[in-house]
Write an enzyme that holds these catalytic residues in place. Structure first.
Site, PDB file in Angstrom:
ATOM      1  N   ARG A 568      78.313   7.759  34.021  1.00 48.47           N
ATOM      2  CA  ARG A 568      77.297   8.241  34.960  1.00 48.47           C
ATOM      3  C   ARG A 568      77.511   7.640  36.345  1.00 48.47           C
ATOM      4  NH1 ARG A 568      73.995  12.474  33.384  1.00 48.47           N
ATOM      5  NH2 ARG A 568      72.817  11.829  35.221  1.00 48.47           N
ATOM      6  N   VAL A 569      77.122   8.394  37.345  1.00 46.93           N
ATOM      7  CA  VAL A 569      77.226   7.892  38.718  1.00 46.93           C
ATOM      8  C   VAL A 569      75.846   7.539  39.274  1.00 46.93           C
ATOM      9  CG1 VAL A 569      79.299   9.268  39.127  1.00 46.93           C
ATOM     10  CG2 VAL A 569      77.070  10.206  39.786  1.00 46.93           C
ATOM     11  N   ASP A 570      74.816   7.668  38.431  1.00 49.69           N
ATOM     12  CA  ASP A 570      73.458   7.348  38.892  1.00 49.69           C
ATOM     13  C   ASP A 570      72.891   6.219  38.028  1.00 49.69           C
ATOM     14  OD1 ASP A 570      73.097   8.627  36.504  1.00 49.69           O
ATOM     15  OD2 ASP A 570      72.104  10.391  37.362  1.00 49.69           O
ATOM     16  N   ASP A 571      71.587   6.009  38.085  1.00 51.66           N
ATOM     17  CA  ASP A 571      70.997   4.911  37.333  1.00 51.66           C
ATOM     18  C   ASP A 571      70.565   5.321  35.939  1.00 51.66           C
ATOM     19  OD1 ASP A 571      71.339   2.770  38.994  1.00 51.66           O
ATOM     20  OD2 ASP A 571      69.750   3.472  40.317  1.00 51.66           O
TER      21      ASP A 571
END
Ligand code: WT7
Length: 704
Positions: A568-571
């Site tokens: 993932r590139v987000d939280d």
């Protein structure tokens, strides 16, 4: 909790307000820290030689795949209309509106329509049509109960149809109308897909909430969706654990009522009975399934809905504390879930399919309830867990029902691998044809074990990358004779899918390279909206880079055009294949009186893929000790559910922040993963750090 009047959602600290801001700076959209470089062995190619021997496959060659893929991209409306017309439409859709869309916020609001104007019913297509085609006595569900000695039932398409109609008539009796949203909080019993189909039959929208979620989490979803009817169950055994669903549903209804939304009816399936699981019952509100459903008529005319009428919402986690209700509509989802099922698993009429996912997740929606039934498939519905009573359970089921396709998650494969080969070797898996995986990147060790030990090197491993938002498979190595498989690569796009990799500046990366995984054109089961908040959906998926759907995953394309997911590139964390927002765990932690501030990041975990590491700053009068750690872990389980159990609590005097008060999660991720071995000079730009000594202190007190 995501009920509005509790804590400030997505908030990491009690003291600050507007903490949402702290997520904007270095957190949102970082290319993955957990670099899977060691998995990117692009030249490691495996070709199972024999899997297709003597059997017909839907796709005969790589060239056939390429030809169909190109057709699907050149003329998506035409390609999907042809497939759509193999289903039953009460009224055909006009060819002109087979696919209309806007994917570009610069042009206007995001809008996606497939087959608009056509009238159909997905339940009719999944159930009635199979009976009409002579499959009435075919088994739809082989129900395998939790206990070996326990419930085992075969349910035919005819029986599914009758029960679906009875449940649909019960829903009507409780006042459910077209467009109303019904909450399903149930264990993995056949009545769960049956209840989903019953909703679809009358044009009601279902919202399935996984049976492992807490009362708080369930209440939040009931409140958000304004469900008047909840379908639940007295309780269920999962492995050796008793799960009291009705009790949780009652508590959730109370919590929801306290905030002003009342649940009018609960329909309660009796699974365990009063000896094993006692429940409270309120006259007029609670109804036993047996009493209400059984006497109903088995006739219920399907509601003919527009292709773009909502079919379901399914809540999933994002970067903020508030789960979002992903909305899917009828026609496109029907066509796409059915088509991906057919090709990904090369389903043939005599096959028995076995997906281990719960209907509480999208995998269970698309590859238990809808995809298989739309193809007239027989499948195993398994209530239990893979390691109970022993780690051979899945393979015993394969042997018992002569299963052709197993579809499970890498986390389960890793856990069974660790248990030892002997649990596999003693079983007959000669019926197996395809091994599917889903939910997270699969590491080559687990891939090889699945391929060699479980599949005896005969069966292709189909590693399917997709999301709740995509409704069906997007990138996968289709089981094509001779296809080169690369352990750990999701591989190639499905028909109609145009993956794009963007660099940090938003430029398309051609050929080899890595960056953000985007999709350029809508596919039929693209999410349509977030329930009640179209703007939020535009913000999350369509605003950072205009003209594309943003998946939230990082990705690499190799020299052969294979796609490798890098995380993932987000939280959002991926724990055992389940999506968990770091902000949700933080919100739960700060509700505890001892916690002043919490910051959660992911750490590598051998079985779960990713684990939960929580930095906790205590309020002044509290002492950091092991009892408090345990208490906080229990607290999160109670607030969200066991899937969100923190692996590590790190009591920290302070967490690193910028001068403007934003938490520097990049640094926290590095320290959590590398502990004392962290390279202090490798922490990246620390010039905005307000107090550098905070970082030193964290490294000294690291907890792993
Ligand atoms: C996220 C979606 C898709 C159904 C189950 C999870 C990760 C999913 C893979 C895969 C690498 C994968 C992604 C994605 N993911 N499948 N084969 N390889 N990563 O659905 O809860 O919506 O989660 O799971 O990060 O974004 P979900």
């Amino acid at each position: 909790s995501f009920l509005g009047n509790r804590v400030n959602v997505g908030c990491a600290g009690k003291m600050q307000k507007g903490n949402e801001d702290s997520r904007d700076e270095d957190v949102l959209y970082h290319l993955p820290y957990a670099n899977l470089e060691r998995h990117h062995d692009s030249d490691n190619v495996v070709v199972p030689e024999v899997f297709h021997e003597g059997r017909a496959t839907h796709l005969k060659s790589l060239d056939e795949y390429k030809k169909l893929y190109e057709e699907s991209i050149a003329d998506p409306a035409g390609f999907w209309s042809n497939i759509a017309r193999s289903f039953y439409w009460k009224e055909d859709f006009p060819s002109a509106t087979a696919c209309t869309y806007n994917f570009d916020l610069n042009v206007g609001p995001i809008a996606i329509n497939w087959f608009k104007g056509g009238k159909t019913n997905i339940c009719y297509n999944a159930v009635d049509r199979q009976v009409e085609n002579g499959l009435g006595s075919k088994v739809a569900f082989h129900y395998e109960g939790n206990d070996l000695e326990d419930e085992h039932r075969d349910i035919t398409y005819e029986e599914v149809k009758d029960e679906v109609c009875r449940v649909a008539n019960s829903l009507k009796e409780m006042g459910v109308k077209k467009g109303d949203c019904v909450c399903l909080y149930m264990p993995m019993v056949p009545e769960l897909p049956i209840a989903m189909l019953a909703c679809a039959r009358i044009g009601a929208v279902h919202s399935v909430v996984f049976g492992g979620f807490s009362a708080e989490a369930l209440a939040g979803r009931i409140f958000d969706a304004k469900n008047n009817v909840v379908i639940t169950c007295d309780g269920v055994m999962r492995g050796k654990k008793l799960i009291e669903l009705k009790k949780v549903a009652d508590e959730a209804a109370k919590l929801s009522q306290a905030r002003g939304h009342n649940v009018g009816h609960k329909l309660v399936l009796q699974r365990l009975g009063p000896e094993k699981c006692k429940v409270d019952f309120v006259e007029g509100v609670d109804h036993w399934w047996n009493e209400m459903v059984k006497p109903q008529s088995t006739v219920c005319e399907p509601e003919w809905v527009d292709a773009e009428d909502p079919l379901f919402i399914l809540y999933t986690s994002g970067s903020t504390g508030q789960p979002k209700g992903i909305l899917h509509t009828t026609g496109g989802y029907m066509v796409y879930s059915a088509t991906t099922f057919k090709y990904a698993f090369d389903y043939q009429p005599e096959d028995v399919f076995f997906c281990t996912a719960d209907c509480g997740w999208i995998t269970g929606h698309s590859y238990v309830t809808y995809g298989p039934l739309l193809n007239g498939a027989s499948q195993v519905v398994f209530e239990g867990v893979p390691n109970c009573p022993r780690p051979d359970r899945l393979w015993r089921i394969v042997e018992k029902y002569r299963v052709q396709q197993v579809y499970t998650a890498p986390t389960a494969i890793r856990a069974l691998m660790v248990a030892g080969d002997k649990y596999v070797k003693g079983t007959d898996r000669s019926s197996l044809k395809i091994l599917g995986t889903v939910g997270e990147p699969i590491n080559p060790e687990a891939w090889n074990w699945y391929f060699k030990v479980v599949g005896d090197e005969r069966c292709p491993v189909v590693d399917t990358w997709w999301q709740t938002e995509t409704g069906g498979h997007m990138i996968l190595p289709l089981p094509i004779p001779g296809l080169h498989m690369k352990p750990g690569a999701a591989s190639l796009p499905f028909f109609g899918v145009v993956p794009v990799i963007l660099d940090e500046d938003g430029n398309e990366v051609d050929g080899e390279g890595q960056g953000f995984l985007m999709v350029k054109k809508p596919w039929p089961s693209t999410l349509r909206s977030i329930s009640g908040d179209h703007e939020r959906m535009q913000d999350i998926y369509f605003s950072r880079f205009k003209g594309y759907y943003m998946s939230g995953d990082g990705c690499r394309r190799d020299k052969d055009g294979y796609y490798w997911l890098t995380g993932r590139v987000d939280d959002v964390l991926n724990v055992s294949g389940h999506r968990i927002g770091t902000a949700e765990v933080e919100s739960a932690l700060v509700l505890h009186p001892a916690v002043g501030e919490a910051a959660v990041v992911g750490i590598g975990h051998d079985i779960k893929g990713e684990g939960i590491y929580a930095y906790v700053t205590l309020m002044n009068k509290f002492q950091p000790d092991d009892d408090l750690k345990k208490e906080l872990i229990q607290y999160v389980r109670k607030e969200i559910g066991p899937i969100a159990t923190p692996d590590v609590i790190h009591f920290a005097a302070a967490v690193p922040k910028t001068r403007s008060g934003k938490i520097m999660r990049r640094i926290l991720r590095k320290i959590a993963n590398e502990g004392s071995k962290v390279d202090k000079d490798g922490l990246g730009d620390v010039s905005t750090l307000a107090d550098p000594s905070v970082v030193e202190a964290l490294i000294e007190t690291h907890a792993n």
